[in-house]
Design an enzyme around this catalytic site. Structure first.
Site, PDB file in Angstrom:
ATOM      1  N   CYS A 149      17.195 -21.991  10.787  1.00 17.63           N
ATOM      2  CA  CYS A 149      16.445 -23.216  11.084  1.00 17.63           C
ATOM      3  C   CYS A 149      16.102 -23.336  12.566  1.00 17.63           C
ATOM      4  CB  CYS A 149      17.219 -24.437  10.592  1.00 17.63           C
ATOM      5  SG  CYS A 149      18.954 -24.500  11.126  1.00 17.63           S
ATOM      6  N   TYR A 150      17.103 -23.270  13.433  1.00 23.20           N
ATOM      7  CA  TYR A 150      16.820 -23.297  14.869  1.00 23.20           C
ATOM      8  C   TYR A 150      15.936 -22.115  15.287  1.00 23.20           C
ATOM      9  CZ  TYR A 150      20.432 -26.879  15.896  1.00 23.20           C
ATOM     10  OH  TYR A 150      21.179 -28.030  15.984  1.00 23.20           O
TER      11      TYR A 150
END
EC number: 1.2.1.38
Length: 352
Positions: A149-150
């Site tokens: 996600c990051y």
């Protein structure tokens, strides 16, 4: 129809996969596994899927995953690599939402995830699941390790500044001094019970974590080096936990070189992403909000140059469960099976 199985369907990324795949016109959901909830109707655990998903959770042994066309792993790290070999031998494609097939260096994987990689030969052929960067390779892949996600927000936020096809081979920024100040909602920590994500702990609170080193750091650096085509990358990555459920907001700081001081960065980003259905480069001066992408596979980017100085600030927002996980997985699946990339992913963000 694509026969799809899901291993680990009880977590947040698992139910998000179910939500998206239940609406996909070319998908037949055939199996959803959970050792602890075997026998329970999916709609009993997730009432939002009542009338849309009639399956029950089954044990992996009963799921007949070898009869699927593709299997998603929405499981803890280490599960996919234990089962991938048998699935591939039976002609089943594999999409892993965990980190088993992200890091190419097995020593780095062992260092950051605390376990040895048990199928390096499959890791060697795995493709990193970031469609905007690796689209052609994903189309031909048998195994895809989905971007985290990051890492999705940081890499897509910086790609136009590093990719030779965008920069013309010039070093527009000092790639050795990149700062990513990233914030995530609590769903990024998963569905397991932990003190730090209890309502009384996370609500009305804001904090940094893993400042010494987050396991997404080597993944981001690996990706940025691949995009740039060189190893001169240095990243300071600081994640934060915010009192919201969904969403990632990454604020990226880069220092311009002399070669980069006369570039129109708004135009640079717009040109780089002009054909990308899920990347929205916002008008100059915009401030994207996490709620503007909630529940969608979109990612929004805004570029700022405070005071016209030598620092460029890039703002990036995404839904960590969709573009940062399950939606990106469906996007990759579409590519792997020759479907239009947007199939089943046209949901508009939920607001308010």
């Amino acid at each position: 129809m694509i026969k799809v199985g899901i291993v680990g369907g009880t977590g947040y990324t698992g139910v998000e996969l179910l939500r998206l795949l239940a609406q996909h016109p070319e998908v037949e959901l055939t199996a959803i596994t959970s050792r602890t909830e075997a026998g329970m109707p999916v709609a009993e655990m997730f009432p939002s899927l009542r009338g849309r998903v009639a399956l029950k959770f089954t044990t992996p042994d009963e799921a007949k995953l070898n009869e699927c066309d593709v299997v998603f792993f929405a499981t803890p790290h280490g599960v996919a690599m234990a089962q991938a070999k048998e699935l591939l031998a039976n002609g089943v494609k594999v999409l892993d939402l965990a980190a088993d097939f992200r890091l190419k260096d097995v020593k780095e994987f062992a260092k950051w995830y605390g376990m040895e990689h048990n199928c390096p030969e499959i890791l060697a052929e795995a493709v990193y699941g970031l469609p905007e960067i690796n689209r052609d390779a994903i189309k031909k892949a048998r195994v895809v390790g989905l971007a985290g996600c990051y890492p999705t927000s940081v890499q897509l936020g910086l790609a136009p500044l590093l990719s030779p096809k965008s920069t013309g081979g010039k070093h527009l920024i000092d790639g050795t001094h990149i700062i990513s100040d990233s914030k995530s909602g609590t769903s990024g920590a998963g569905r397991k019970a932990e003190i730090g994500t209890l309502l009384s702990e996370a609500s009305d609170n804001f904090k940094a974590y893993s400042v010494k080193g987050h396991r997404h750091l080597p993944e981001i650096e690996q990706g940025l080096k691949a995009i740039a085509g060189h190893d001169q990358i240095g990243l300071t990555f600081v994640p934060h936990l915010t009192p919201m459920i969904r969403g990632i907001h990454s604020t990226l700081y880069v220092r311009l070189t002399e070669a980069g001081k006369d570039v129109d960065y708004q135009k640079l980003y717009e040109n780089f992403y002009k054909d990308e259905p899920f990347v929205d480069v916002m008008p100059a001066g915009s401030h994207p909000e996490t709620r503007s992408v909630r529940g969608s596979n979109g990612i929004r980017i805004a570029i700022h140059r405070p005071g016209g100085g030598d620092t460029l600030v890039i703002l990036v927002v995404e839904d960590n469960l969709v573009k940062g996980a399950s939606g990106q997985g469906v996007q990759c699946m579409n590519l792997m099976f020759g479907l239009p990339e947007t199939t089943g992913l046209t949901q508009i963000a939920v607001s308010p």
